[in-house]
Design a protein around this motif. Sequence first.
Motif, mmCIF file in Angstrom:
data_model
loop_
_atom_site.group_PDB
_atom_site.id
_atom_site.type_symbol
_atom_site.label_atom_id
_atom_site.label_comp_id
_atom_site.label_asym_id
_atom_site.label_seq_id
_atom_site.Cartn_x
_atom_site.Cartn_y
_atom_site.Cartn_z
ATOM 1 N N VAL A 1 4.667 -7.200 2.859
ATOM 2 C CA VAL A 1 6.056 -6.482 3.395
ATOM 3 C C VAL A 1 6.136 -5.351 4.267
ATOM 4 C CG1 VAL A 1 7.416 -7.314 0.992
ATOM 5 C CG2 VAL A 1 6.394 -5.001 1.291
ATOM 6 N N LYS B 1 8.057 -13.154 3.444
ATOM 7 C CA LYS B 1 7.612 -11.619 3.479
ATOM 8 C C LYS B 1 7.685 -11.313 4.869
ATOM 9 C CE LYS B 1 4.724 -11.500 -0.365
ATOM 10 N NZ LYS B 1 5.092 -12.754 -1.053
ATOM 11 N N PHE C 1 -3.211 -9.425 6.520
ATOM 12 C CA PHE C 1 -2.380 -9.677 5.363
ATOM 13 C C PHE C 1 -1.211 -8.911 5.222
ATOM 14 C CE2 PHE C 1 -6.763 -10.894 4.748
ATOM 15 C CZ PHE C 1 -6.604 -12.179 4.356
ATOM 16 N N ASP D 1 -1.632 -18.559 8.627
ATOM 17 C CA ASP D 1 -2.721 -18.435 8.013
ATOM 18 C C ASP D 1 -3.743 -17.639 8.580
ATOM 19 O OD1 ASP D 1 -5.133 -18.678 6.655
ATOM 20 O OD2 ASP D 1 -4.939 -20.769 5.788
ATOM 21 N N PHE D 2 -4.126 -16.144 8.269
ATOM 22 C CA PHE D 2 -5.123 -15.528 8.866
ATOM 23 C C PHE D 2 -6.577 -16.209 9.236
ATOM 24 C CE2 PHE D 2 -8.810 -12.494 8.557
ATOM 25 C CZ PHE D 2 -8.645 -12.072 9.723
ATOM 26 N N GLU E 1 0.879 -12.803 8.326
ATOM 27 C CA GLU E 1 1.555 -12.931 6.982
ATOM 28 C C GLU E 1 1.768 -14.636 6.783
ATOM 29 O OE1 GLU E 1 1.800 -11.407 3.763
ATOM 30 O OE2 GLU E 1 2.474 -13.425 3.497
ATOM 31 N N GLY F 1 3.995 -2.474 4.512
ATOM 32 C CA GLY F 1 3.362 -1.159 4.195
ATOM 33 C C GLY F 1 2.408 -0.588 5.205
ATOM 34 N N ASN F 2 1.405 -1.339 5.541
ATOM 35 C CA ASN F 2 0.291 -0.877 6.456
ATOM 36 C C ASN F 2 0.578 -1.036 7.913
ATOM 37 O OD1 ASN F 2 -1.399 -1.968 4.005
ATOM 38 N ND2 ASN F 2 -2.275 -0.186 4.869
ATOM 39 N N THR G 1 0.671 -1.345 0.046
ATOM 40 C CA THR G 1 -0.003 -0.111 0.200
ATOM 41 C C THR G 1 0.902 1.493 0.075
ATOM 42 O OG1 THR G 1 -1.880 -1.172 1.416
ATOM 43 C CG2 THR G 1 -1.951 1.239 1.215
ATOM 44 N N SER H 1 -5.959 -6.210 3.751
ATOM 45 C CA SER H 1 -5.577 -5.970 2.343
ATOM 46 C C SER H 1 -5.332 -7.503 1.438
ATOM 47 C CB SER H 1 -4.273 -4.954 2.353
ATOM 48 O OG SER H 1 -3.259 -5.278 2.825
HETATM 49 N N1 SAH Z 1 -0.653 -4.542 2.815
HETATM 50 C C1 SAH Z 1 0.449 -5.188 2.391
HETATM 51 C C2 SAH Z 1 0.286 -5.708 1.107
HETATM 52 C C3 SAH Z 1 -0.480 -6.976 1.196
HETATM 53 S S1 SAH Z 1 -0.361 -8.225 -0.156
HETATM 54 C C4 SAH Z 1 1.796 -3.994 2.243
HETATM 55 O O1 SAH Z 1 1.347 -2.952 2.278
HETATM 56 O O2 SAH Z 1 3.019 -4.516 2.211
HETATM 57 C C5 SAH Z 1 -1.399 -9.533 0.633
HETATM 58 C C6 SAH Z 1 -0.382 -10.344 1.320
HETATM 59 O O3 SAH Z 1 -1.491 -11.472 1.905
HETATM 60 C C7 SAH Z 1 0.601 -11.476 0.475
HETATM 61 O O4 SAH Z 1 1.864 -10.944 1.129
HETATM 62 C C8 SAH Z 1 0.407 -12.615 0.683
HETATM 63 O O5 SAH Z 1 1.332 -13.504 1.226
HETATM 64 C C9 SAH Z 1 -0.537 -12.737 2.308
HETATM 65 N N2 SAH Z 1 -1.587 -13.974 2.357
HETATM 66 C C10 SAH Z 1 -2.206 -14.638 1.342
HETATM 67 N N3 SAH Z 1 -2.888 -15.507 2.007
HETATM 68 C C11 SAH Z 1 -2.727 -15.385 3.303
HETATM 69 C C12 SAH Z 1 -3.351 -15.825 4.533
HETATM 70 N N4 SAH Z 1 -4.300 -16.889 4.306
HETATM 71 N N5 SAH Z 1 -3.067 -15.389 5.727
HETATM 72 C C13 SAH Z 1 -2.096 -14.445 5.817
HETATM 73 N N6 SAH Z 1 -1.706 -13.797 4.817
HETATM 74 C C14 SAH Z 1 -1.896 -14.235 3.444
#
Ligand code: SAH
Length: 300
Positions: free
Chosen positions: A144, A171, A141, A194-195, A166, A146-147, A119, A210
């Motif tokens: 890297v 990551k 989620f 896993d969220f 994450e 950002g949020n 983001t 996100s």
């Molecule tokens: N907001 C973040 C970008 C998120 S992109 C930023 O600013 O950096 C979405 C992320 O969700 C990816 O890194 C992916 O690896 C992660 N993801 C996918 N499935 C997931 C899950 N089940 N639980 C947690 N993270 C997951």
Amino acid sequence: MSKSISAPRLRRRRRRVHAVPLLRRSPHRFLRLLVATATKTARRRLAAKPTHRVAGPKRPKRPEAAAEEPSEQAVEARAPDAAAAEAAVAGKYWAHRYSLFSLYDRGVRLDAEGWYSATPEAIAASQAARAAPHDVVVDAFAGVGGNSIQFAARHATRGCYVVAVEIDPRKVALAAHNARVYGVEDRIEFVVGDFFRLAPFLKADVVFLSPPWGGPSYIQAPVYTLDMLKPKHGYATFQAAQKISPNIIMFLPRTVDINQVQELSWLSCPPLDFESEENYIHHRLKGITAFFGKTARSQN
Ligand code: SAH
Ligand code: MGP
């Protein structure tokens, strides 16, 4: 530019949990519990990854603090395909580097998905501004970072606490490194997991969502519907977040069907307050943020 729609409040539910390893020790009881019951999932995932080292894309010089990072190997180990993808994506998004991370030159690191998913900092900061000073925030989620970094930075002097979830351990290593670059690592707990499995075990004031949108090609569909979100339908993602808190912030594609997003507030009875906001960087629409519960301005 924003529009607000008021509605009453919401009910919460809960479910079972699985747990995951933490990257550093946790002062919090529930996180210690997670450590104690950690599954082997993340470790298996790491073991399955190729471990040979290849040249990655050119990076800025690392700050000294990064040398002590325990998970450095996870960051540096790259399959050739991954390194090539990273280099290609970084090339395309290089011009955006400072809008993604203003401190990019201090050693911020991104992988391929990070380049197109992070983001932009100004948007992340305005989303973070919706959390109250003492709120605990789950970034479901985290990517890297950002949020998570902006949630932590905004409340730096008031003890805001961020739990960054994450699924990809590499990551998480990048996010932890980036948090150090921004000097906010002490305010973020990173959880590899896993969220959807973790959500029933987490408690927080605000949940930030996100999830993956399906890659940069998401824009090819004229209208983005919530079933296109990954890894699960937007309804399932929202319901998982509701187990933690009714105060939910969701960052979504600019082409999203906003009526469908608003309908998420009706998954609660009574319905949640709702507000949506268009997010611009240099006059370009980058995405839409949906605010539910107390994060909607109509409640503040
Ligand atoms: N907001 C973040 C970008 C998120 S992109 C930023 O600013 O950096 C979405 C992320 O969700 C990816 O890194 C992916 O690896 C992660 N993801 C996918 N499935 C997931 C899950 N089940 N639980 C947690 N993270 C997951
Ligand atoms: P974009 O819509 O791919 O446009 O991403 P881009 O590449 O900035 O180029 P433009 O010239 O068309 O504006 C816009 C923003 O959306 C990115 O900066 C990310 O913050 C976010 N974003 C993009 N993707 C593909 C994802 C994704 O899959 N998941 C999440 N969470 N955010 C994404």
